[in-house]
Design an enzyme around this catalytic site. Structure first.
Site, short mmCIF file in Angstrom:
data_model
loop_
_atom_site.label_atom_id
_atom_site.label_comp_id
_atom_site.label_asym_id
_atom_site.label_seq_id
_atom_site.Cartn_x
_atom_site.Cartn_y
_atom_site.Cartn_z
N ASP A 109 5.85 -3.57 -8.03
CA ASP A 109 5.47 -4.69 -8.90
C ASP A 109 6.64 -5.21 -9.74
O ASP A 109 6.44 -5.70 -10.85
CB ASP A 109 4.30 -4.30 -9.83
N LYS A 161 9.57 -8.40 -6.68
CA LYS A 161 10.39 -8.52 -5.45
C LYS A 161 10.08 -9.82 -4.71
O LYS A 161 10.97 -10.45 -4.15
CB LYS A 161 10.08 -7.36 -4.48
N GLY A 192 1.26 -6.01 -2.83
CA GLY A 192 0.65 -7.24 -3.33
C GLY A 192 1.78 -8.12 -3.84
O GLY A 192 2.18 -8.02 -4.98
N HIS A 193 2.32 -8.93 -2.94
CA HIS A 193 3.51 -9.73 -3.28
C HIS A 193 3.10 -11.14 -3.67
O HIS A 193 2.64 -11.91 -2.84
CB HIS A 193 4.48 -9.74 -2.10
N GLN A 210 6.53 -1.76 -2.46
CA GLN A 210 6.47 -0.69 -3.48
C GLN A 210 7.85 -0.54 -4.15
O GLN A 210 8.54 -1.52 -4.28
CB GLN A 210 5.96 0.64 -2.87
#
Ligand code: IMP
Length: 425
Positions: A13, A16, A40-41, A225
């Protein structure tokens, strides 16, 4: 043209997606190399928000080809729902734009059921996983008895192999966890439905990527991650099940380390963590709550409130070491704009000892107290800054201090969610 790796330098988080999206503008190929739909991008482009779980964020740049490497665990349901959503929003992704490794392992419904059952059985000792079936899928990969790879989904004997895999999973679900077994034929039917749709995307992506590099195309590796969630180097057992660190970019794609030129560690200007496990600079008081609200720190995959804390330079040094970072991308600097006093953790105190290196032993880490250096905040907006000189003096000093403490130069600063709210140093 040497490749670039972008990866998380904290617990995930870090922002990225925004950095990958920014750098993908200059890339021809963007590749995911580990993890799965646990990621979750989130990216904001032109007032629209996109959240990716399995597809590389680079898919938003329509000239880039996206690759899902062999190190990823691929959930076909999640992949096709992302592809359908993109198509529905005007971005169809034909097979020429997405190559999927036949060697990637597959996440099936029983992996998710096992993930949930395992977490429930652990009670207060639960890892706090995303329940996306990641651990059970990687366990099957390593165990080698019932695993299925993307290439197996295309094979004529899929039905039989799948039946025995679901039966083995059902045995675990019922006998170990006392959970409800899955309907074998339903899983077979659903999975077969995905097989034909997947076929045109499947490729030998190691060959594809190496050829792309031979041809001088620019390849960007997109990590998921973060370093502290790495199965080997992270805060085990509170980690994910893949190598999130730079080496994973090679093993997860079949591209050798000599082809990588730049390794960028993305790090927030403070720290967050979701899920359980140690977090030495965590703020359990109003200050932590304030940062959570300022940064709207809630998970993109699970919606969970993220734990918040001060920037930890022992972790930044560790990330520099295990990844061989060539640069830091410092994100969310603007979130700290209103904070009057800031703390930077420079080392840990463990009894009489001063530890400058992040301890690998959780028993030691548990007893560590952060050593803080306090600095004044800048209390001025940074979002409009487009060069380092545009930043308030306090923000510039904060960035320079992070560079000194971490031992890695800051090469990018993000001061807002938009693509152009980025400063290149
Ligand atoms: P898993 O990857 O779902 O097995 O979860 C293991 C740990 O990694 C949990 O603490 C999760 O919260 C964390 N985790 C997994 N993916 C992400 C991510 O994309 N961002 C932040 N934390 C993650």
């Amino acid at each position: 043209m040497p490749a670039t790796v972008v990866l998380g330098a904290q617990w995930g988080d870090e922002g990225k997606a925004k950095i990958v999206d920014y750098l993908a503008a200059g890339a021809d190929v963007v590749v995911r190399f580990q993890g799965g739909a646990n990621a979750g991008h989130t990216v904001e482009v032109g007032g629209e928000t996109w959240i990716f779980h399995l597809l590389p964020v680079g898919v938003l740049n329509d000239h880039a080809v996206c690759v899902i490497g062999n190190g990823v665990v691929l959930d076909p349901e999640s992949l096709f729902s992302e592809l359908d959503e993109l198509a529905g929003r005007g971005i169809p992704v034909p097979p020429e734009r997405l190559r999927v490794s036949g060697c990637a392992h597959v996440v099936l419904p029983y992996h998710k059921a096992l993930d949930r059952a395992s977490e429930e059985s652990l009670g207060s000792g639960a890892l706090g996983t995303t329940a996306r079936g990641i651990g059970p899928a990687y366990r099957d990969k390593v165990a080698r008895s019932h695993a299925l790879r993307v290439m197996d989904l295309l094979d004529a004997d899929l039905r039989d192999r799948l039946r025995s895999a679901v039966r083995a999973a059902n045995d675990m679900l019922t006998s170990i966890y006392g959970a409800t077994p899955l309907d074998v034929e339903e899983v077979v039917r659903q999975t077969q439905g995905f097989s034909e749709r997947l076929r045109p995307y499947v490729d030998d992506t190691s060959v594809y990527l190496n050829k792309a590099l031979d041809d001088g195309r620019r390849v960007l590796f997109e990590g998921a991650q973060g370093t502290l969630l790495d199965i080997d180097h992270g805060t085990y057992p509170y980690v994910t099940s893949s190598n999130t660190t730079a080496g994973g970019a090679c093993t997860g794609t079949g591209v050798g380390p000599t082809r990588i030129g730049e390794i960028i560690g993305v790090t927030k200007a403070y720290m967050t963590r979701v899920g359980n496990g140690p977090f030495p600079t965590e703020l359990l008081d109003d200050e932590g709550e304030r940062i959570r609200e300022l940064g709207q720190e809630y998970g993109a995959t699970t919606g969970r409130a993220r734990r918040c804390g001060w920037f930890d330079a022992t972790i930044a040094r560790m990330a520099g070491r295990v990844n061989g970072l060539t640069g830091l991308a410092l994100t969310r600097l603007d979130i700290l704009d209103p904070v009057e006093r800031l703390k930077l953790c420079t080392a840990y105190r463990h009894g009489d000892l001063l530890l400058e290196e992040f301890p690998a032993d959780p028993r030691i880490l548990d007893k560590c107290e952060p050593v803080y250096e306090e600095v004044d905040g800048w209390c001025a907006p940074t979002t409009g800054a487009r060069s380092f000189a545009d930043l308030p003096a306090g923000a510039r000093a904060y960035v320079r201090r992070i560079e000194e403490l971490s031992g890695t130069p800051v090469s990018l600063i993000s001061v807002g969610p938009d693509r152009d709210a980025t400063i290149r140093l």
